[in-house]
Design an enzyme around this catalytic site. Structure first.
Site: not given
Ligand code: NAP
Length: 261
Positions: A146, A159
């Site tokens: 991130s 975070y």
């Molecule tokens: P999201 O839609 O909330 O997806 C997060 C995913 O992580 C879900 O599939 C969730 O699945 C999974 N997850 C969470 N805890 C878990 C665990 N203990 N074991 C296995 N799976 C787990 O959000 P996203 O934006 O796509 O996030 C994906 C990645 O991008 C994350 O690492 C996040 O920190 C990073 N990121 C996001 C942003 C943003 O603005 N969206 C920016 C920078 C970085 P389940 O709940 O079904 O387990």
């Protein structure tokens, strides 16, 4: 310059039940990869798998995965080995944020989730998967970081610390795996509209929507596109670190928001 051929290769994606992980699965499916998908919401994984098959995946399977539990990660990799003994791509995407409390008001359960999922989860997945990646020269570990790994904001202490941990683990892996033909990359997005803010704010839709108010965030497909690009460079090319931000976001708190009235 020959692209690295993804068709027919095995790709493992964590957190494939929503957002960036699910979009990435679909992007690799379109290229004819074999997919191994993990997350805790298996009903959502089942839907992603069905969509992957429709998009042209060579195969797509899902299994329950909680990256915060060592036993569960090991069990997931044992299950993966019933399909293949080598991996082309490991996308460590599972993670997220919980709350935006100051340090003075922070909650242990939120802190523990963020460190477990974003930091220890990546370590566990890498430890269990490296033997499978070593069998496939040119293979890649793509960690999803991130912009919070490089910048801090009030309410973001844990975070930001977790994603800074992800960045340093990625850099360490790059050193440790140099000479093995395994590539290592961090893809670091800015604001991307997924379930991220809903999870962070305990499914408060109004608060989550405010994050993106008046600006155009990235989409999960934008990041999936970048991940696929990283994974299809020729095997002698390693994209070490890739930062992607919306045009409207110059820094964590420097965001251009159009006036709504
Ligand atoms: P999201 O839609 O909330 O997806 C997060 C995913 O992580 C879900 O599939 C969730 O699945 C999974 N997850 C969470 N805890 C878990 C665990 N203990 N074991 C296995 N799976 C787990 O959000 P996203 O934006 O796509 O996030 C994906 C990645 O991008 C994350 O690492 C996040 O920190 C990073 N990121 C996001 C942003 C943003 O603005 N969206 C920016 C920078 C970085 P389940 O709940 O079904 O387990």
């Amino acid at each position: 310059m020959n692209k690295w051929e993804i068709k027919g290769q095995w790709v493992l994606i964590t957190g494939a039940s929503s957002g960036i992980g699910s979009a990435t699965a679909l992007a690799f499916a379109e290229k004819g990869a074999h997919l191994l998908l993990g997350a805790r919401r298996t009903d959502r994984l089942k839907t992603t798998v069905e969509e992957c098959i429709k998009k042209g995946a060579a195969s797509a399977q899902f299994h329950y995965l909680d990256v915060t539990k060592t036993d569960n990660v090991q069990e997931f990799i044992q299950w993966s080995k019933t399909f293949t003994d080598k991996l082309a791509v490991l996308v460590n995407n599972a993670g997220g944020a919980k709350g935006m409390d100051t340090v003075a008001e922070g909650k242990d359960e939120d802190w523990e989730f963020m460190i477990q999922a974003n930091v220890l989860g990546i370590l566990r997945m890498c430890r269990a998967s490296i033997p499978l990646l070593l069998k496939n020269p040119g293979s890649l570990i793509i960690n999803i970081g991130s912009i919070a790994s490089r910048l801090v904001y009030e309410g973001g202490s844990v975070y930001c610390a977790a994603k800074a941990g992800e960045l340093q683990i990625t850099r360490t892996l790059r050193l440790e795996l140099c000479g093995t033909d395994v590539r290592v990359c961090t893809v670091d997005p800015g604001f991307t509209e997924t379930e991220f803010s809903l999870v962070r704010f305990n499914w408060d839709e109004v608060r989550a929507a405010k994050v993106y108010e008046g600006m155009t965030p990235l989409t999960a497909n934008d990041i999936a596109d970048a991940i696929l690009w990283v994974a299809t460079r020729p095997s002698h090319v390693c994209i070490d670190e890739l930062i992607i931000k919306p045009t409207d976001q110059a820094s964590i708190n420097k965001i251009h928001r159009k006036k709504t009235n």
